[in-house]
Design a protein around this motif. Structure first.
Motif, short mmCIF file in Angstrom:
data_model
loop_
_atom_site.label_atom_id
_atom_site.label_comp_id
_atom_site.label_asym_id
_atom_site.label_seq_id
_atom_site.Cartn_x
_atom_site.Cartn_y
_atom_site.Cartn_z
N ASN A 207 0.83 -1.21 0.00
CA ASN A 207 0.00 0.00 0.00
C ASN A 207 0.86 1.26 0.00
O ASN A 207 0.67 2.17 0.82
CB ASN A 207 -0.94 -0.01 1.21
CG ASN A 207 -1.98 1.09 1.15
OD1 ASN A 207 -2.44 1.48 0.09
ND2 ASN A 207 -2.34 1.62 2.32
N PHE A 208 1.84 1.30 -0.90
CA PHE A 208 2.66 2.49 -1.12
C PHE A 208 3.49 2.90 0.10
O PHE A 208 4.02 4.01 0.14
CB PHE A 208 1.79 3.69 -1.52
CG PHE A 208 0.90 3.46 -2.70
CD1 PHE A 208 1.42 3.44 -3.99
CD2 PHE A 208 -0.45 3.23 -2.54
CE1 PHE A 208 0.61 3.22 -5.09
CE2 PHE A 208 -1.27 3.00 -3.64
CZ PHE A 208 -0.74 3.00 -4.92
N GLY A 209 3.61 2.05 1.09
CA GLY A 209 4.32 2.43 2.31
C GLY A 209 3.52 3.33 3.23
O GLY A 209 4.07 3.89 4.19
N ILE A 210 2.22 3.44 2.98
CA ILE A 210 1.38 4.34 3.76
C ILE A 210 1.01 3.70 5.10
O ILE A 210 0.40 2.62 5.14
CB ILE A 210 0.09 4.70 2.99
CG1 ILE A 210 0.45 5.49 1.72
CG2 ILE A 210 -0.86 5.49 3.86
CD1 ILE A 210 -0.73 5.75 0.80
N VAL A 211 1.37 4.40 6.19
CA VAL A 211 1.00 3.95 7.53
C VAL A 211 -0.39 4.43 7.88
O VAL A 211 -1.24 3.69 8.35
CB VAL A 211 2.02 4.45 8.57
CG1 VAL A 211 1.61 4.03 9.99
CG2 VAL A 211 3.42 3.93 8.25
N ASP A 212 -0.64 5.70 7.66
CA ASP A 212 -1.97 6.31 7.83
C ASP A 212 -2.03 7.55 6.95
O ASP A 212 -1.11 7.79 6.16
CB ASP A 212 -2.27 6.62 9.30
CG ASP A 212 -1.19 7.50 9.94
OD1 ASP A 212 -0.72 8.46 9.27
OD2 ASP A 212 -0.82 7.24 11.09
N THR A 213 -3.08 8.32 7.10
CA THR A 213 -3.27 9.47 6.20
C THR A 213 -2.17 10.52 6.32
O THR A 213 -1.99 11.33 5.42
CB THR A 213 -4.62 10.14 6.46
OG1 THR A 213 -4.71 10.48 7.86
CG2 THR A 213 -5.76 9.19 6.10
N ASP A 214 -1.42 10.49 7.41
CA ASP A 214 -0.40 11.52 7.64
C ASP A 214 1.02 10.97 7.64
O ASP A 214 1.97 11.70 7.93
CB ASP A 214 -0.65 12.21 8.99
CG ASP A 214 -1.99 12.92 9.03
OD1 ASP A 214 -2.35 13.54 8.01
OD2 ASP A 214 -2.67 12.82 10.07
#
Length: 392
Positions: A207-214
């Protein structure tokens, strides 16, 4: 045309009910409720600690290499679907081929060690046609040489070794849920690991390295499965025992009849297969081509798996030739096997192969007789059967 497999679609009304839920929620992708539910069901069914769904089996392999930090080179099998090797090359990892076991058709542990080089960081092995690799020997070699182990388990859904899913071995196992597989999500795949930290790293990479929205933590890619694919997976999983039962019935029928005439893949001891495919090793490539042509004439389309041997591919050269894989790849034919395959078709397949084998044997004896007579090996009224016995 009767093909080697046919996608199992499950109950249409169940699928439509799942689609209605998708329309009601408007949630199409990005870890939707059906994807989450399917992951949990698969985790329970397979008896594994972590499973992460992906949008195909090839990207599952690529993410596995990234998650494990595989670099340099990897020892792998030349007898597998091309994605096992092309995914390595795509990720900048040099494939080094080791030959296969002549009976199980899997990567031969006795061949692995001699091919390890200073930059080798992993072993990438395939459970060929769902037959488990010698996972204990491979694990031993990996420990000795500090190597990661990735299993391409595209064919091994529901395959067990020592009473447990074969996906419990190795650092990571990857799955394919392509429409041709016995369990599928139309397009899809998965990554299995019993290491929780590694599973979290895999999820970020998917998931693109996304941890959360920030927060974004490192590089990643889009490998997520969508809700429509998960809906199909839920429907197929509902019927998985029926699917396995139907395949086993056909596979066992083939084995009883064809095992008397052809070489079949030898199961790994202490394993339970899934009949994801039914491969037959014919006498040689000429017999394979003749048999396939005869079956095509009556509307039956078996497939060559896996051809060509991957150590012959131009973009991977130079490679040391792997003679067992090359020889096997020229004579293996996979026969139609799927739920609903008519018994009449099964009989036509077996009868065609057996008749061609008998014809080839008789033709070889006729061609061989003048050579035998020229060397003075025949006397009196010996029969062709005794000729062969005497020569052997």
């Amino acid at each position: 045309m009767i093909n080697v497999t046919k996608a199992y679609l499950g109950n249409k009304n169940k699928f439509k009910a799942y689609v209605d839920r998708i329309y009601n929620t408007g949630w199409l992708t990005n870890h939707g409720p059906l994807v989450t539910a399917l992951e949990q069901r698969l985790k329970d069914y397979l008896g594994v600690r972590n499973i992460i769904l992906t949008n195909n089996g090839t990207i599952a392999l690529q993410i596995a290499y990234r998650a494990l930090g595989v670099t340099g080179s990897a020892i792998t099998t030349p007898f597998s679907f091309v994605a096992t090797t092309s995914s390595l090359q795509w990720e900048g990892i040099r494939p080094i081929f080791a030959d296969i076991d002549p009976e199980t058709w899997n990567l031969d542990p006795n061949q692995i060690e001699r091919h390890i080089e200073p930059d080798t960081s992993a072993i990438v092995a395939t459970h060929v046609f769902g037959n488990p690799c010698d996972v204990e020997r491979i694990e031993q070699l990996a420990r000795q040489h500090n190597l990661k182990v990735i299993y391409d388990g595209a064919h091994a859904f529901a395959t067990c070794y020592q009473g447990r899913s074969v996906y419990n071995w190795g650092d990571i196992s990857t799955l394919s849920f392509h429409a041709t597989k016995l369990f599928h999500t139309i397009e899809g795949g998965a990554i299995v690991t019993n290491d929780d930290d590694l599973a979290e790293r895999v999820r970020l990479l998917c998931n693109f390295g996304i941890v959360d929205t920030d927060q974004i933590e490192g590089i990643g890619i889009n490998a997520k499965l969508n809700e429509f694919s998960a809906a199909m997976g839920m429907c197929v999983l509902d019927d998985i025992e029926l699917i396995l039962e139907c395949r086993a019935e056909i596979g066992q029928r083939y084995a009883r009849r064809l095992g008397e005439h052809f070489d079949l893949q030898k199961p790994q001891p202490e394993s339970q297969g899934n009949f994801s495919y039914f491969p037959v090793a014919l006498a040689d490539e000429q017999q394979l081509l003749r048999s396939r042509a005869q079956l095509n004439e009556i509307g039956i389309n078996p497939r060559r798996y896996f051809y060509p041997s991957l150590d012959t591919l131009d973009y991977l050269q130079p490679q040391a030739p792997q003679p067992r894989s090359r020889a096997l790849s020229r004579k293996v034919l996979c026969l139609p096997i799927y739920p609903g395959l008519p018994r009449k078709v099964q009989e036509q397949v077996m009868q065609t192969l057996i008749q061609e084998s008998i014809h080839s044997t008789q033709s070889n004896r006729i061609l061989f007789r003048p050579l035998v007579e020229a060397f003075g090996l025949l006397s009196g009224d010996q029969s062709p059967a005794s000729e062969c016995k005497r020569i052997s």
